[in-house]
Scaffold this motif. Structure first.
Motif, PDB file in Angstrom:
ATOM      1  N   ASP A  56       0.837  -1.225   0.000  1.00 38.02           N
ATOM      2  CA  ASP A  56       0.000   0.000   0.000  1.00 38.02           C
ATOM      3  C   ASP A  56       0.853   1.250   0.000  1.00 38.02           C
ATOM      4  N   GLY A  57       1.920   1.208  -0.765  1.00 40.60           N
ATOM      5  CA  GLY A  57       2.766   2.391  -0.929  1.00 40.60           C
ATOM      6  C   GLY A  57       3.739   2.651   0.201  1.00 40.60           C
ATOM      7  N   LYS A  58       3.823   1.694   1.114  1.00 37.93           N
ATOM      8  CA  LYS A  58       4.715   1.932   2.245  1.00 37.93           C
ATOM      9  C   LYS A  58       5.694   0.774   2.364  1.00 37.93           C
ATOM     10  N   ALA A  59       6.959   1.154   2.646  1.00 39.78           N
ATOM     11  CA  ALA A  59       7.994   0.125   2.797  1.00 39.78           C
ATOM     12  C   ALA A  59       8.045  -0.302   4.254  1.00 39.78           C
ATOM     13  N   GLY A  60       8.180  -1.608   4.477  1.00 42.23           N
ATOM     14  CA  GLY A  60       8.258  -2.127   5.840  1.00 42.23           C
ATOM     15  C   GLY A  60       9.313  -3.208   5.935  1.00 42.23           C
ATOM     16  N   LEU A  61       9.876  -3.361   7.111  1.00 39.86           N
ATOM     17  CA  LEU A  61      10.930  -4.358   7.314  1.00 39.86           C
ATOM     18  C   LEU A  61      10.340  -5.755   7.281  1.00 39.86           C
ATOM     19  N   VAL A  62      11.050  -6.658   6.595  1.00 42.21           N
ATOM     20  CA  VAL A  62      10.597  -8.048   6.490  1.00 42.21           C
ATOM     21  C   VAL A  62      11.554  -8.967   7.242  1.00 42.21           C
ATOM     22  N   GLY A  63      12.846  -8.739   7.086  1.00 44.60           N
ATOM     23  CA  GLY A  63      13.808  -9.622   7.755  1.00 44.60           C
ATOM     24  C   GLY A  63      15.204  -9.310   7.302  1.00 44.60           C
ATOM     25  N   ARG A  64      16.097 -10.331   7.440  1.00 45.63           N
ATOM     26  CA  ARG A  64      17.463 -10.134   6.956  1.00 45.63           C
ATOM     27  C   ARG A  64      17.951 -11.410   6.299  1.00 45.63           C
ATOM     28  N   ILE A  65      18.970 -11.234   5.445  1.00 48.78           N
ATOM     29  CA  ILE A  65      19.534 -12.382   4.749  1.00 48.78           C
ATOM     30  C   ILE A  65      20.319 -13.209   5.750  1.00 48.78           C
ATOM     31  N   PHE A  66      19.895 -14.449   5.931  1.00 50.37           N
ATOM     32  CA  PHE A  66      20.462 -15.312   6.966  1.00 50.37           C
ATOM     33  C   PHE A  66      21.503 -16.265   6.383  1.00 50.37           C
ATOM     34  N   GLU A  67      21.229 -16.736   5.157  1.00 51.26           N
ATOM     35  CA  GLU A  67      22.176 -17.623   4.460  1.00 51.26           C
ATOM     36  C   GLU A  67      22.204 -17.204   3.010  1.00 51.26           C
ATOM     37  N   VAL A  68      23.413 -17.230   2.440  1.00 51.16           N
ATOM     38  CA  VAL A  68      23.558 -16.833   1.032  1.00 51.16           C
ATOM     39  C   VAL A  68      24.142 -18.006   0.249  1.00 51.16           C
ATOM     40  N   TYR A  69      23.515 -18.311  -0.873  1.00 44.78           N
ATOM     41  CA  TYR A  69      24.010 -19.343  -1.784  1.00 44.78           C
ATOM     42  C   TYR A  69      24.231 -18.687  -3.141  1.00 44.78           C
ATOM     43  N   PRO A  70      24.861 -19.358  -4.046  1.00 43.37           N
ATOM     44  CA  PRO A  70      25.133 -18.694  -5.335  1.00 43.37           C
ATOM     45  C   PRO A  70      23.867 -18.193  -6.043  1.00 43.37           C
ATOM     46  N   GLU A  71      22.814 -19.019  -6.063  1.00 47.72           N
ATOM     47  CA  GLU A  71      21.636 -18.637  -6.871  1.00 47.72           C
ATOM     48  C   GLU A  71      20.444 -18.178  -6.045  1.00 47.72           C
ATOM     49  N   ARG A  78       5.546 -11.213  -1.596  1.00 45.59           N
ATOM     50  CA  ARG A  78       5.948 -11.953  -2.802  1.00 45.59           C
ATOM     51  C   ARG A  78       7.275 -11.446  -3.380  1.00 45.59           C
ATOM     52  N   GLU A  79       7.595 -10.182  -3.105  1.00 44.22           N
ATOM     53  CA  GLU A  79       8.895  -9.669  -3.549  1.00 44.22           C
ATOM     54  C   GLU A  79       9.506  -8.907  -2.375  1.00 44.22           C
ATOM     55  N   VAL A  80      10.827  -8.962  -2.284  1.00 44.29           N
ATOM     56  CA  VAL A  80      11.517  -8.186  -1.242  1.00 44.29           C
ATOM     57  C   VAL A  80      12.603  -7.346  -1.897  1.00 44.29           C
ATOM     58  N   PHE A  81      12.889  -6.222  -1.248  1.00 44.60           N
ATOM     59  CA  PHE A  81      13.987  -5.350  -1.699  1.00 44.60           C
ATOM     60  C   PHE A  81      15.132  -5.572  -0.731  1.00 44.60           C
ATOM     61  N   ILE A  82      16.254  -6.076  -1.269  1.00 42.34           N
ATOM     62  CA  ILE A  82      17.403  -6.389  -0.416  1.00 42.34           C
ATOM     63  C   ILE A  82      18.305  -5.167  -0.423  1.00 42.34           C
ATOM     64  N   ILE A  83      18.495  -4.617   0.768  1.00 39.42           N
ATOM     65  CA  ILE A  83      19.283  -3.376   0.876  1.00 39.42           C
ATOM     66  C   ILE A  83      20.756  -3.736   0.975  1.00 39.42           C
ATOM     67  N   THR A  84      21.505  -3.174   0.097  1.00 36.79           N
ATOM     68  CA  THR A  84      22.959  -3.394   0.171  1.00 36.79           C
ATOM     69  C   THR A  84      23.576  -2.074   0.602  1.00 36.79           C
ATOM     70  N   ARG A  85      24.214  -2.099   1.741  1.00 37.10           N
ATOM     71  CA  ARG A  85      24.831  -0.846   2.198  1.00 37.10           C
ATOM     72  C   ARG A  85      26.249  -1.136   2.616  1.00 37.10           C
ATOM     73  N   GLY A  86      27.062  -0.127   2.435  1.00 31.67           N
ATOM     74  CA  GLY A  86      28.458  -0.324   2.747  1.00 31.67           C
ATOM     75  C   GLY A  86      28.714  -0.113   4.235  1.00 31.67           C
ATOM     76  N   LEU A  87      28.977  -1.225   4.912  1.00 28.07           N
ATOM     77  CA  LEU A  87      29.302  -1.104   6.329  1.00 28.07           C
ATOM     78  C   LEU A  87      30.808  -0.939   6.479  1.00 28.07           C
ATOM     79  N   PRO A  88      31.244  -0.256   7.498  1.00 25.43           N
ATOM     80  CA  PRO A  88      32.699  -0.209   7.751  1.00 25.43           C
ATOM     81  C   PRO A  88      33.226  -1.618   7.951  1.00 25.43           C
ATOM     82  N   ASP A  89      34.449  -1.846   7.518  1.00 26.00           N
ATOM     83  CA  ASP A  89      35.000  -3.199   7.552  1.00 26.00           C
ATOM     84  C   ASP A  89      34.964  -3.828   8.938  1.00 26.00           C
TER      85      ASP A  89
END
Lengths: 285, 161
Positions: free
Chosen positions: A152-167, A264-275
């Motif tokens: 409904d036009g508003k962005a809301g938090l869904v979760g975080r990437i817990f495991e990453v695989y190639p595909e 059904r779709e999520v926007f994955i935020i990629t942000r540059g964190l300090p090392d």
């Protein structure tokens, strides 16, 4: 006896002659019309796909038109049924398209960088725990990236990437009982903790009495959180529980901004964190 | 009275064949009840009656078919009845085995004759190999039942055949 034999012979010759005459001489149009009427009335299925040109010879044109109209009618009825299925499918695709256009239109205005991913797998036994998305390390998805959705036009938090695989990647939802998010309450910015309960509602915990929370207040991610960018809407307070007897904190139920079960779709935020923070995160704090 | 009884039998065979073609087929082929009736009538009825039945049942099969020929089945069934009239004194056709054998042989011959007539007169090939293989078997299986039914009717109804 010979008289009977003669009668039989005459009868046989008579019938055979009639049959030969019917065969040899072109039958009159009326015969063909009667034949077609009887045949089509009792065995219409015999005519579907029959070689019609020779069969319809000498049949009056007006009757042939009636027959062909019936055949065309059946064929068109079948075609209409097929078209209805296609129309329903097209309507569903149009609605999906509209929804996606709305979402991508809103995402253009988001202040975070990232990419969209489609939810591809949910576990029915752990509906509010995890789901999978169709982007992975090959698409530049980092571990512990925040995932948001738009409703409904508003962005809301869904979760975080817990495991990453190639595909693909696994997203831990904020409704997961092991999930917790440092949050900021209302305008005053009192910090608290949002925890999942395994259901569609979240629990707001460790709210100090000074916060004076009330129903309807909106909860955002806190700047103190290392994992989640600040300012993402988490949900609204649904019900407040006054301070528990052993602690000086209040708690509340929070309804998420987006319906986690219907994402059904999520926007994955990629942000540059300090090392140094990235290393801490990757070491699994 | 005999005429009305004959009409009833005629239309009964027609209806049974029609019902079979809509509801009971084996690999898409209908057992030819009319053929079995023609054969049975040729054995048990008087020759002229049998020729009449054969001719008009053949006309019915021509009316109902989609083939280009009209009169083909009438000719074939009439000839078949005549041939049976000529040979039935030499052979016993009341036994089930002889009826089955006769049915298979005459089915094949009638189908071949129809095929030849159609190719000569209309240059159309109306029958498939499947019909040549399956229909005679179905007719042979049906023949003893149809024969016994018609014999039963003949015993019960006084003015018939």
């Amino acid at each position: 006896m010979s008289r009977e034999k003669d009668v039989v012979n005459y009868a046989a010759v008579f019938f055979i002659s009639i049959a030969c005459l019917l065969l040899i001489f072109p039958s009159a149009g009326i015969v063909h019309k009667i034949r077609l009427i009887c045949s089509y009335s009792f065995y219409p299925s015999l005519h579907y796909g029959a070689k019609y040109d020779y069969y319809l010879r000498n049949v009056p044109e007006n009757f042939v038109r009636v027959l062909k109209t019936d055949q065309d009618n059946r064929r068109l009825e079948q075609k209409i049924k097929e078209m209805e299925i296609l129309v329903n499918r097209a309507n569903a695709l149009a609605q999906e398209n509209e929804r996606l256009v709305r979402i991508t239109g809103i995402s253009a205005g988001l202040s975070w960088q990232g990419s969209w991913a489609r939810v591809t797998g949910k576990n029915p036994h752990d509906w509010y725990g995890f789901f999978f998305v169709d982007k992975g390390s090959n698409d530049g998805v980092p571990l512990h990236a925040a995932a948001i959705a738009v409703e409904d036009g508003k962005a809301g938090l869904v979760g975080r990437i817990f495991e990453v695989y190639p595909e693909f990647s696994k997203v831990m939802l904020i409704t997961n009982p092991i999930s917790s998010v440092i949050s900021s309450v209302g305008d005053r910015g009192f910090e608290s903790l949002i925890e999942g309960k395994g259901t569609w509602l979240l629990k707001l915990n460790y709210v100090s009495e000074e916060a004076q929370i009330s129903e309807g207040m909106e909860i955002f991610t806190s700047p103190s959180s290392m994992l989640f960018p600040a300012g993402i809407s988490i949900g609204r307070i649904n019900r407040v529980y006054q301070r528990e007897s052993s602690m000086n904190f209040a708690s509340a139920d929070v309804a998420p901004t987006v319906n986690i079960g219907a994402v059904r779709e999520v926007f994955i935020i990629t942000r540059g964190l300090p090392d140094r923070f990235r290393k801490l995160i990757e070491e699994g704090i | 009275m005999k005429f009305f009884n004959s009409l009833i039998v005629y239309f009964a065979a027609v209806v049974v064949y029609w019902w079979f073609s809509l509801n009971f087929t084996v690999f898409g082929i209908t057992p030819n009840v009319v053929f079995a009736c023609v054969l049975s009538i040729a054995v048990i009825a008087t020759p002229v009656t049998a020729l009449t039945f054969g001719f008009f049942w053949g006309i019915y099969m021509d009316l109902m078919g989609t083939s280009a020929l009209f009169g083909g089945w009438a000719l074939i069934y009439t000839l078949m009845v005549y041939i049976i009239y000529l040979i039935k004194k030499q052979f016993d056709m009341t036994g089930a085995f002889s009826q089955i054998l006769l049915s298979v042989v005459l089915s094949e011959i009638s189908l071949v004759c129809y095929q030849i007539l159609s190719l000569i007169l209309s240059k159309i090939n109306p029958l498939s190999l499947k019909i040549f293989l399956i229909e005679p078997v179905l007719n042979a299986l049906l023949m003893p039942f149809v024969f016994s039914i018609l014999v039963f009717i003949r015993k019960k109804i006084r003015y018939f055949l």
